[in-house]
Structure formats: structure tokens, C-alpha cells
Design a protein around this motif. Structure first.
Motif, PDB file in Angstrom:
ATOM      1  N   GLU A  53       0.818  -1.210   0.000  1.00 36.74           N
ATOM      2  CA  GLU A  53       0.000   0.000   0.000  1.00 36.74           C
ATOM      3  C   GLU A  53       0.850   1.258   0.000  1.00 36.74           C
ATOM      4  OE1 GLU A  53      -3.959   1.851   2.225  1.00 36.74           O
ATOM      5  OE2 GLU A  53      -2.903   0.154   3.133  1.00 36.74           O
ATOM      6  N   SER A 151      -4.322   4.790   2.715  1.00 38.45           N
ATOM      7  CA  SER A 151      -4.836   5.627   1.631  1.00 38.45           C
ATOM      8  C   SER A 151      -5.780   6.702   2.172  1.00 38.45           C
ATOM      9  CB  SER A 151      -5.540   4.770   0.569  1.00 38.45           C
ATOM     10  OG  SER A 151      -6.614   4.044   1.131  1.00 38.45           O
ATOM     11  N   PHE A 168      -8.242   8.023  -3.380  1.00 36.69           N
ATOM     12  CA  PHE A 168      -7.472   6.866  -3.826  1.00 36.69           C
ATOM     13  C   PHE A 168      -8.374   5.640  -3.850  1.00 36.69           C
ATOM     14  CE2 PHE A 168      -4.329   9.641  -1.863  1.00 36.69           C
ATOM     15  CZ  PHE A 168      -3.289   9.626  -2.777  1.00 36.69           C
ATOM     16  N   GLU A 169      -8.152   4.792  -4.815  1.00 31.11           N
ATOM     17  CA  GLU A 169      -8.765   3.472  -4.852  1.00 31.11           C
ATOM     18  C   GLU A 169      -7.649   2.493  -5.195  1.00 31.11           C
ATOM     19  OE1 GLU A 169     -11.829   1.167  -3.859  1.00 31.11           O
ATOM     20  OE2 GLU A 169     -12.090   3.341  -4.067  1.00 31.11           O
ATOM     21  N   LEU A 170      -7.310   1.609  -4.253  1.00 28.99           N
ATOM     22  CA  LEU A 170      -6.151   0.738  -4.397  1.00 28.99           C
ATOM     23  C   LEU A 170      -6.545  -0.724  -4.298  1.00 28.99           C
ATOM     24  CD1 LEU A 170      -3.655   2.568  -1.971  1.00 28.99           C
ATOM     25  CD2 LEU A 170      -4.173   3.131  -4.359  1.00 28.99           C
ATOM     26  N   GLY A 188      -3.757   0.954  -8.731  1.00 26.79           N
ATOM     27  CA  GLY A 188      -4.599   1.945  -8.075  1.00 26.79           C
ATOM     28  C   GLY A 188      -4.861   3.154  -8.938  1.00 26.79           C
ATOM     29  N   GLU A 230     -11.749  -4.695  -8.077  1.00 25.68           N
ATOM     30  CA  GLU A 230     -10.354  -5.032  -7.771  1.00 25.68           C
ATOM     31  C   GLU A 230      -9.646  -5.632  -8.972  1.00 25.68           C
ATOM     32  OE1 GLU A 230      -8.534  -8.426  -5.001  1.00 25.68           O
ATOM     33  OE2 GLU A 230      -9.314  -6.736  -3.825  1.00 25.68           O
ATOM     34  N   LEU A 233      -8.199  -3.258 -11.430  1.00 28.16           N
ATOM     35  CA  LEU A 233      -6.980  -2.555 -11.019  1.00 28.16           C
ATOM     36  C   LEU A 233      -5.747  -3.441 -11.092  1.00 28.16           C
ATOM     37  CD1 LEU A 233      -8.369  -0.622  -7.911  1.00 28.16           C
ATOM     38  CD2 LEU A 233      -7.840   0.327 -10.161  1.00 28.16           C
TER      39      LEU A 233
END
Length: 324
Positions: A53, A151, A168-170, A188, A230, A233
Motif C-alpha cells: 500500500e 490511503s 485513492f482506490e487501491l 490503483g 479489484e 486494477l
């Protein structure tokens, strides 16, 4: 996405701009880089997740700044995961890759396998440090670890320190594709709502917006980002360009040249020597092993150094030989 396209997007940061919404952002994939970062150490799963992360956040944040040298993220807590650190080094020249490195310091005996990774950090702070190199004063911004993820802490940092709404989208984890060796994958998206006067919003199609429109645009694009999956990504099927079109096709997405990234550590004998320059000959003697050398290990890449103690400290009696 074909195998060739997948390889092409590995370890890449793609800048984009949403002309209709006054938003800029980045899409990042850190597959080979993350695997190299983690292979330097034998981290437990919770620590691997935290490193994934923080490395991904560093990759997304680093290129948003006109950086001449280095951006660092440092996380310090009172839990088992004491320190997380990641560095993003700007490309040395046009067309060159950026470099990323990361490491963690932790108490293995205190880790709780039944608790989420973020909870292993405990109370502490999230910091972003910007160092533009020799002749400049480093900048540091700090925010407490009072959210549910790193995040979210990064989002708070930008809101409080920069007054820039950020999202943020991780996603990250080990691949489990049948017939393929397991490896770490990370991907991400970062979005930032930029002020109308920002020189970072460019292009003939960009039109300034009102405050009311800004709020509506930010809400709308966040709802769209909430739909990302997910596998979009980190999976092998969707290229970053296709993902942006799927999410934001009505927002007039515009992409810019992608930036390649690689694992890179800047440690060297000279830098180790410099870090020991504050010590006296007596101090150096206490560090000297029975074999008559002073040893040091890089926390990022694990490289091992052995040095002549007579060349170390501010009372050194022999010239340095950085080939040792």
C-alpha cells in the motif's frame, strides 16, 4: 488485454485529466517493482500488505509534484509495524524510468495474525517528505494515523495540508492464476480536484467551472470511481486506458505519456560513510567486529557493506576507498 499489452503496462504510471470535471489523476500498476521490493526481505503477510500500500501510494503521489529528486512517505506507529518507508525518485532525464524503493521495521513477536494489516501500526503519524536536492530545504507534511487505511490518511493529508480534495482506490495481493507462479500485484487510481486557476489543468477542451459545479463534479466522479473492481486494477484483462474509458467516458478523459517505474536503491559506500561521519574514533571502535571491519546493511535493498574502520568517522586516519 493481451499478454504483450499486460507486460507493457506493468510498472507504469499513466497520468490523466477529466476535462469536464476539472480533475486530474494517475493510474498505476506496480507488479514487477513490488515483487522486487518484497523479495529483498522475508516479511510476514500483514507487513507485505502494508508495504504494497505505501509503495503504491508513493508511485501515485510522486509524479503529481514537479520533483527534481525525491518524494518519501514515512509511517511511524507504536504498534508491531513500527516504521514503513517508501521513496520515489524522479527520472534522471527525459524518457528515463522513475525509481521506487520501500521497507518496513516491525516486531514479529507482537504481530497479530487475526487483525487487519493497518491495525498493526497503532497510533502514530503519516508523513510526506519532499526533497528537491542539494541547496534546498526539505518539506514535510504530517497527519495522524486516525483513519481506517493508509490511503485514507493520504487523502486527509492532501485535504488538510494542500487543500486539494483527493481520492485513492487501491488493490493489491498475490496472484493466483492457474499455471503461473504466484507474484505480487498492485494497482490503483488517484484523483484530485484541482483549483480553476491551477496550471496543471491544461488543454483546449478545459473550461473553468463554478464552485457549485465543482462540488457536483467531484461527487459524480467519486460515485463513478466507487464502481471500480479489484480485478480491473490488478487483473490481466483491463488496460489502464480502457479502465479510464469505462469509468469516465462522459467526463472527457484525456491521457498523457505514461511513466515507467523500476525498483531502484540509491545506497552506496559513500552514503554509508557519510552516515557514520558524525562518530568519533572511539564510537567506530565499538562498531568494529572481531574481523576488524565495520558492517552495514541497507534497509531497502539488503546490500551488505564491510568497511575499514580507519576510514570512518570524523577522526578517520586513512583515505576512503569506496571500492571496498
Amino acid at each position: 488485454m493481451t499478454k504483450t499489452a499486460q507486460i507493457a503496462w506493468d510498472d507504469t504510471i499513466l497520468p490523466f485529466q477529466l476535462d469536464r470535471a476539472n480533475i486530474r489523476g494517475r493510474v498505476a500498476r506496480l507488479d514487477g517493482v513490488l515483487e522486487q521490493v518484497l523479495s529483498q526481505h522475508n516479511y510476514p503477510p500483514q507487513i507485505e500488505a502494508l508495504i504494497a500500500e505505501v509503495a503504491l501510494l508513493t508511485a501515485l503521489i510522486g509524479p503529481t509534484i514537479k520533483l527534481r529528486w525525491k518524494l518519501s512517505i514515512q509511517v511511524r506507529g507504536d504498534g508491531p509495524a513500527r516504521i514503513l518507508a517508501a521513496d520515489y525518485y524522479a527520472p534522471e532525464k527525459e524518457g528515463a524510468p522513475a525509481r521506487i524503493r520501500a521497507y518496513a521495521s516491525f516486531d514479529a513477536d507482537r504481530l497479530d495474525a487475526d487483525q487487519p494489516a493497518f491495525s498493526q501500526i497503532g497510533k502514530g503519524y503519516f508523513a510526506i517528505l519532499i526533497d528537491q536536492g542539494e541547496g534546498t530545504e526539505p518539506y514535510q507534511g504530517v497527519t495522524p494515523l486516525d483513519k481506517k487505511s493508509l490511503s485514507e490518511c493520504a487523502e486527509t493529508y492532501f485535504e488538510q495540508s494542500e487543500q486539494i480534495p483527493t481520492r485513492f482506490e487501491l488493490a493489491f495481493g498475490r496472484s493466483q492464476t492457474p499455471g503461473v507462479d504466484e507474484r505480487w500485484l498492485a494497482g490503483g487510481i488517484m484523483m484530485q480536484h484541482m483549483p480553476n486557476a491551477s496550471p496543471l489543468m491544461v488543454g483546449a477542451d478545459y473550461t473553468p467551472t463554478s464552485d457549485e459545479d465543482d462540488a457536483e463534479n467531484w461527487t459524480r466522479t467519486n460515485i463513478l470511481l466507487d464502481t471500480v473492481e479489484e480485478l480491473e486494477l490488478i487483473g490481466p484483462s483491463v488496460a489502464p486506458t480502457d479502465l479510464l474509458l469505462r469509468l469516465f467516458h462522459e467526463e472527457q478523459p484525456r491521457i498523457f505519456d505514461p511513466q515507467k517505474v523500476e525498483f531502484g536503491c540509491t545506497c552506496s559506500p559513500a552514503k554509508v560513510r557519510q552516515s557514520l561521519s558524525i562518530y568519533s574514533a572511539k564510537d567506530i571502535a565499538h562498531m568494529t567486529t572481531e574481523a576488524g571491519v565495520v558492517t552495514a546493511d541497507c534497509q531497502f535493498c539488503g546490500k551488505h557493506y564491510e568497511m575499514n574502520p580507519k576510514t570512518l568517522g570524523f577522526e578517520a586516519t586513512e583515505p576512503a576507498d569506496d571500492a571496498e
